[in-house]
Design a protein around this motif. Structure first.
Motif, PDB file in Angstrom:
ATOM      1  N   GLU A 127      65.136  16.001  49.574  1.00 50.03           N
ATOM      2  CA  GLU A 127      64.576  17.298  49.611  1.00 50.03           C
ATOM      3  C   GLU A 127      66.426  18.309  50.233  1.00 50.03           C
ATOM      4  N   ALA A 128      66.547  17.878  50.671  1.00 48.03           N
ATOM      5  CA  ALA A 128      68.001  18.798  51.064  1.00 48.03           C
ATOM      6  C   ALA A 128      68.771  19.203  50.170  1.00 48.03           C
ATOM      7  N   LEU A 129      68.861  17.811  48.983  1.00 49.90           N
ATOM      8  CA  LEU A 129      69.714  18.306  47.780  1.00 49.90           C
ATOM      9  C   LEU A 129      69.112  18.770  46.845  1.00 49.90           C
ATOM     10  N   GLU A 130      67.235  18.900  46.617  1.00 53.73           N
ATOM     11  CA  GLU A 130      66.294  20.070  46.168  1.00 53.73           C
ATOM     12  C   GLU A 130      67.322  21.552  46.674  1.00 53.73           C
ATOM     13  N   SER A 131      66.903  21.518  47.693  1.00 53.14           N
ATOM     14  CA  SER A 131      67.003  22.758  49.080  1.00 53.14           C
ATOM     15  C   SER A 131      68.127  23.486  48.411  1.00 53.14           C
ATOM     16  N   MET A 132      69.423  22.695  48.390  1.00 53.34           N
ATOM     17  CA  MET A 132      71.240  22.795  47.996  1.00 53.34           C
ATOM     18  C   MET A 132      70.707  23.829  46.673  1.00 53.34           C
ATOM     19  N   LEU A 133      69.974  23.370  45.684  1.00 54.44           N
ATOM     20  CA  LEU A 133      70.082  23.318  44.168  1.00 54.44           C
ATOM     21  C   LEU A 133      68.716  24.287  44.111  1.00 54.44           C
ATOM     22  N   PRO A 190      73.442  30.069  44.177  1.00 60.33           N
ATOM     23  CA  PRO A 190      73.583  31.103  42.689  1.00 60.33           C
ATOM     24  C   PRO A 190      74.707  29.630  42.082  1.00 60.33           C
ATOM     25  N   GLN A 191      75.236  29.209  42.145  1.00 63.11           N
ATOM     26  CA  GLN A 191      76.268  28.541  40.666  1.00 63.11           C
ATOM     27  C   GLN A 191      74.701  27.567  40.502  1.00 63.11           C
ATOM     28  N   ALA A 192      73.872  27.476  40.994  1.00 63.26           N
ATOM     29  CA  ALA A 192      74.082  25.525  39.955  1.00 63.26           C
ATOM     30  C   ALA A 192      73.143  26.891  38.468  1.00 63.26           C
ATOM     31  N   GLY A 193      73.037  26.070  37.313  1.00 59.97           N
ATOM     32  CA  GLY A 193      73.071  26.341  36.982  1.00 59.97           C
ATOM     33  C   GLY A 193      72.443  25.323  35.727  1.00 59.97           C
ATOM     34  N   ARG A 194      72.598  25.507  34.255  1.00 53.59           N
ATOM     35  CA  ARG A 194      71.745  23.947  33.699  1.00 53.59           C
ATOM     36  C   ARG A 194      72.232  22.858  34.032  1.00 53.59           C
ATOM     37  N   TYR A 195      73.544  22.562  34.826  1.00 52.83           N
ATOM     38  CA  TYR A 195      73.949  21.173  35.691  1.00 52.83           C
ATOM     39  C   TYR A 195      73.681  21.598  37.556  1.00 52.83           C
ATOM     40  N   CYS A 196      74.595  20.944  37.750  1.00 53.92           N
ATOM     41  CA  CYS A 196      74.202  21.200  39.514  1.00 53.92           C
ATOM     42  C   CYS A 196      75.023  22.470  39.677  1.00 53.92           C
ATOM     43  N   TYR A 249      76.913  11.750  40.857  1.00 57.34           N
ATOM     44  CA  TYR A 249      76.083  11.443  41.248  1.00 57.34           C
ATOM     45  C   TYR A 249      75.027  11.328  41.000  1.00 57.34           C
ATOM     46  N   LEU A 250      74.284  12.424  40.794  1.00 61.14           N
ATOM     47  CA  LEU A 250      73.201  12.296  40.904  1.00 61.14           C
ATOM     48  C   LEU A 250      72.053  11.611  40.120  1.00 61.14           C
ATOM     49  N   VAL A 251      72.931  11.615  38.630  1.00 56.15           N
ATOM     50  CA  VAL A 251      72.059  10.849  37.881  1.00 56.15           C
ATOM     51  C   VAL A 251      71.706   9.425  38.170  1.00 56.15           C
ATOM     52  N   PRO A 252      72.649   8.975  39.174  1.00 58.66           N
ATOM     53  CA  PRO A 252      72.740   7.307  39.335  1.00 58.66           C
ATOM     54  C   PRO A 252      71.752   6.857  40.610  1.00 58.66           C
ATOM     55  N   GLN A 253      71.771   7.872  41.097  1.00 54.43           N
ATOM     56  CA  GLN A 253      70.890   8.033  42.591  1.00 54.43           C
ATOM     57  C   GLN A 253      69.612   8.484  42.290  1.00 54.43           C
ATOM     58  N   TYR A 305      60.815  17.627  43.244  1.00 59.79           N
ATOM     59  CA  TYR A 305      62.273  17.651  43.350  1.00 59.79           C
ATOM     60  C   TYR A 305      62.581  18.628  41.484  1.00 59.79           C
ATOM     61  N   ARG A 306      61.841  19.314  41.818  1.00 58.23           N
ATOM     62  CA  ARG A 306      62.452  20.061  40.132  1.00 58.23           C
ATOM     63  C   ARG A 306      63.338  20.218  39.887  1.00 58.23           C
ATOM     64  N   ASN A 307      64.257  20.722  40.419  1.00 48.38           N
ATOM     65  CA  ASN A 307      65.686  21.611  39.699  1.00 48.38           C
ATOM     66  C   ASN A 307      66.533  19.463  39.616  1.00 48.38           C
ATOM     67  N   ILE A 308      65.886  18.422  40.356  1.00 52.32           N
ATOM     68  CA  ILE A 308      67.288  17.152  40.088  1.00 52.32           C
ATOM     69  C   ILE A 308      66.567  16.565  38.897  1.00 52.32           C
ATOM     70  N   ARG A 309      65.559  16.910  38.499  1.00 54.61           N
ATOM     71  CA  ARG A 309      64.389  16.147  37.567  1.00 54.61           C
ATOM     72  C   ARG A 309      65.135  16.880  36.764  1.00 54.61           C
ATOM     73  N   ARG A 310      65.181  18.377  36.445  1.00 53.21           N
ATOM     74  CA  ARG A 310      65.398  18.815  35.300  1.00 53.21           C
ATOM     75  C   ARG A 310      67.137  19.048  35.455  1.00 53.21           C
ATOM     76  N   ILE A 311      68.338  18.771  36.040  1.00 49.50           N
ATOM     77  CA  ILE A 311      69.196  18.202  35.764  1.00 49.50           C
ATOM     78  C   ILE A 311      69.859  17.198  35.610  1.00 49.50           C
ATOM     79  N   ASN A 312      69.395  16.261  36.185  1.00 53.33           N
ATOM     80  CA  ASN A 312      68.753  14.603  35.177  1.00 53.33           C
ATOM     81  C   ASN A 312      68.359  14.779  34.117  1.00 53.33           C
ATOM     82  N   ASP A 313      67.841  15.507  33.816  1.00 52.49           N
ATOM     83  CA  ASP A 313      67.307  15.257  32.383  1.00 52.49           C
ATOM     84  C   ASP A 313      68.329  16.140  31.245  1.00 52.49           C
ATOM     85  N   ALA A 314      68.332  16.606  31.870  1.00 46.21           N
ATOM     86  CA  ALA A 314      69.722  17.499  30.859  1.00 46.21           C
ATOM     87  C   ALA A 314      70.575  16.626  30.999  1.00 46.21           C
TER      88      ALA A 314
END
Lengths: 219, 219
Positions: free
Chosen positions: A141-147, A151-157, A168-172, A186-195
């Motif tokens: 929840e915290a990570l998703e909120s940070m991502l 404004p620096q979050a992009g295709r990746y974290c 760190y994200l992908v293994p978690q 966790y839309r951003n977490i899933r999106r970045i993981n897939d990318a």
């Protein structure tokens, strides 16, 4: 050749495999079977007094421990491609994302902790599962909120280049999926993981592609 | 002026106070009372989505989270005196010592975890205390072994200059003492802790010297 003592399903070792792949470093693997307790054998303890994986052995035989320390070492010795932005403030952002996982999610949910819950606190499977899910959700929840707000979050974290945070994200996420955590929110977490997993360096580091993964063991 | 959101007894904030003092950085403090739950108030959550201390606000209003990321930032922006050795291998050693505490001891023993043990797992005080002591001993045994066998250990964790590793050691020893852990077997840990506390930068960062420490609250 650099040697990595790892375990296919260890998320901490998985991070280092991605870093080595991204840097294009050729390395050999020495699997340490955590399920069989090989991390506590005297031979391994002499390499890593914490009895944890990973341990990285450099070409001249130096032993490095702790995944964050190892990744920072790889960044310093093999600077290309960079895993950290050039500016101090960006580096702090990336490191904070990685550490939100490394310090506040992962240590609560690894094997030794789940075992302690079971043996010393009599926690059954449902309570262990609730424990696991609680800390994943709290952290994600915290990570998703940070991502979502950075404004620096992009295709990746952080921007459109992979950084330490993605390692760190992908293994978690892999670990959360293994424990059947619902990641729908966790839309951003899933999106970045897939990318990330579209990249060969991440794909080759997947647990199922490592030695030992095909042994068919349970758990 | 740099502002540090902290709590006098938070070991993570304690580390950053030492780093700021060692670097000679003047800063103001904004206490966040963890016992009163101020870390979960929307105002603070907007600064730190993890609802954890510390948060460091730079002079131009940027917000940095996670003590390790903050210390690395301070090291980059205020390089003197250095908190890391010059060589990559030494830097990896120091970071591994810090992370053995930051990742494998502290996260298991902080307030939110002890609360979860109590509320969700019905763990009484003796079980919580056993949990706390277990992870301290597990971590300190490994740390003591690393310090005892590392030829680089000196007056401090790494040589005769204080490093990032010492910033992590001293607050963790404070915390262990608070929970009445017997540290008799950890000769090097005690020796280095004592040596550090002789330095003004460490002494001024002690919990009992911070705002809020004199409120006489229990727990």
């Amino acid at each position: 050749m650099i040697k990595l003592y790892d375990y296919y399903r260890s998320t901490a070792a998985y991070r280092v495999r991605i870093a080595l792949n991204l840097k294009g470093v050729v390395y050999s693997q020495a699997p340490v079977n955590l399920r069989k307790g090989e991390q506590s054998h005297p031979d391994y303890r002499s390499l890593n007094p914490q009895c944890l994986v990973p341990t990285l052995e450099t070409e001249d035989g130096r032993l490095l421990r702790q995944s964050l320390a190892i990744c920072e070492y790889l960044e310093e010795v093999y600077p290309q491609p960079p895993l950290l932005p050039a500016e101090a403030i960006g580096r702090a952002r990336v490191r904070a994302l990685a550490q939100a996982i490394a310090c506040d999610i992962h240590p609560l949910n690894n094997l030794r902790v789940l075992r302690y819950l079971s043996t010393a606190l009599d926690a059954g499977n449902p309570q262990q599962s609730a424990w696991y899910h609680h800390w994943i959700h709290k952290g994600f929840e915290a990570l998703e909120s940070m991502l979502a707000t950075d404004p620096q979050a992009g295709r990746y974290c952080y921007g459109d280049q992979t950084t330490l945070a993605d390692l760190y994200l992908v293994p978690q996420v892999f670990n959360a999926n293994r424990f059947e955590v619902d990641l729908a929110n966790y839309r951003n977490i899933r999106r970045i993981n897939d990318a990330c997993l579209e990249l060969a360096a991440f794909d080759r580091a997947r647990p199922e592609r490592q030695p030992g993964a095909s042994s068919g063991e349970a758990g």
